[in-house]
Write an enzyme that holds these catalytic residues in place. Structure first.
Site: not given
Length: 365
Positions: A142, A211, A298, A332-333
């Site tokens: 990332s 967040r 992603d 993405h995680d």
């Protein structure tokens, strides 16, 4: 607990890309394994992580990348000497908006803009202070991938290989739009007070919302549907379950992160444009080896971002292997989760015997 090292004082101030001079600068870092002169691996962390990349023993707190770093892991600390440092502008020990300026008051919103290249400059000063003049590898997922790419372009001789996982050379308009909404959530919180809030309270609601916005982009649409869609099992089904999950993520985040630091790092990512200027990689006689990894689903920095990096590097005489992770559609995680296909690819790329059998001018695909 990370160690703290001062890498800049008034006599050796750090000159930032924007021209500002910064001193003092302290860096929080952790190491794993034993340095033998040629086995150092620097891990660049993602946006809101820190120097604690992996647990140092059974009684230590978990690290943010235990699945990748540790004894017997793909980045094996029995073979590699691993260094990870909190980035400049962060809030986990390294100098940033939450630390104190020369007037003994928190920097707050006065903290200067930081670029990805400034983070790399601090990493390099740390390595110099530790007596490490060459790395086996630089690895980053990332935003850590952005740092690894910048490092590759500006200082290609620093490492034998670079691993960029779910990174980008230039955020898309969609990426920056999500960041703009997150930024608005913080700035519009009455607790922000122009960035001069007292440590502790601050714009907690705005930071939590920011967040939540970011977290949504870290999960693929498929994964969100799997967890919270009509076919989800038990209490996780339905809109209220998703809202509760996001509330939980926001609540956890505000207990460990600073709003001004978050704004600093979002700004650094938004402004990142790795190939917009000349780089040293075009003149290096022996280009380092590069592995690019993209992740299925992603929504942040998907396959097109890695393909763009590969094309730009090729135009500069650097070939890169591109591995597209197909074993997972988490999004993405997945870069930080237990992904066997990804783990095996990274381990293979970092293995000395495997790499030494390859031609110096190219990569296996």
């Amino acid at each position: 607990m990370p160690e703290l090292l001062r890498i800049a004082n008034q006599a050796t101030a750090l000159t930032l890309s924007g021209g500002a001079s910064l001193a003092p600068v302290d860096v929080a870092y952790e190491t794993h394994g034993t340095f033998d002169g040629s086995n150092a691996v620097f891990i660049c962390h993602p946006l809101t992580c820190d120097a604690h990349v992996a647990a140092r023993g059974p009684h230590d707190d978990p690290g943010w990348w235990d699945v990748m770093v540790g004894p017997g892991r793909p980045i094996d600390t029995r073979r590699h000497f691993v260094i990870c440092a909190n980035v400049l502008g962060g809030c986990s020990g390294t100098t940033g908006a939450a630390t104190r300026a020369a007037d003994d008051a928190p920097w707050g919103a006065r903290f200067p803009d930081v670029e990805i290249s400034d983070m790399v400059a601090v990493h390099r000063r740390l390595l110099a202070a530790l007596g490490i003049d060459r790395l086996h590898a630089v690895v980053g997922p990332s935003m850590g991938g952005c740092q690894a790419l910048q490092w590759l372009l500006d200082h290609p001789a620093d490492a034998d290989r670079f691993v960029i996982i779910a990174g980008t050379a230039r955020p898309s308009a969609d990426n920056r739009a999500w960041n703009a909404v997150a930024r608005h959530a913080i700035l519009s919180d009455e607790g922000y007070r122009g960035g001069a809030y007292a440590p502790g309270p601050g714009p907690l609601a705005g930071l939590a919302t920011a967040r939540m916005i970011g977290h949504l982009t870290y999960l693929s649409e498929t994964e969100l549907e799997r967890r919270f869609g009509p076919s989800a099992a038990g209490p996780h089904r339905g809109p209220s379950a998703l809202a509760s999950y996001l509330d939980h993520q926001g609540g956890k985040f505000v207990r460990r992160f600073d709003a001004n630091a978050y704004l600093t790092l979002l700004g650094a990512v938004d402004r990142f444009d790795a190939f917009s200027r000349r780089s040293a990689v075009t003149t290096t006689p022996c280009p380092p080896r590069v592995l690019l990894v993209s992740l299925s689903g992603d929504r942040r920095f998907g396959r097109a971002h890695s393909e763009h990096i590969a094309a730009e590097l090729a135009a500069r005489g650097v070939e890169a292997a591109h591995h597209h992770e197909t074993g997972s559609d988490l999004g993405h995680d997945a870069a930080l989760l237990d992904q066997p296909e990804l783990a095996a690819r990274v381990a293979d790329f970092l293995d000395l015997d495997t790499i030494q059998s390859l031609p110096r001018t190219g990569h296996a695909t």
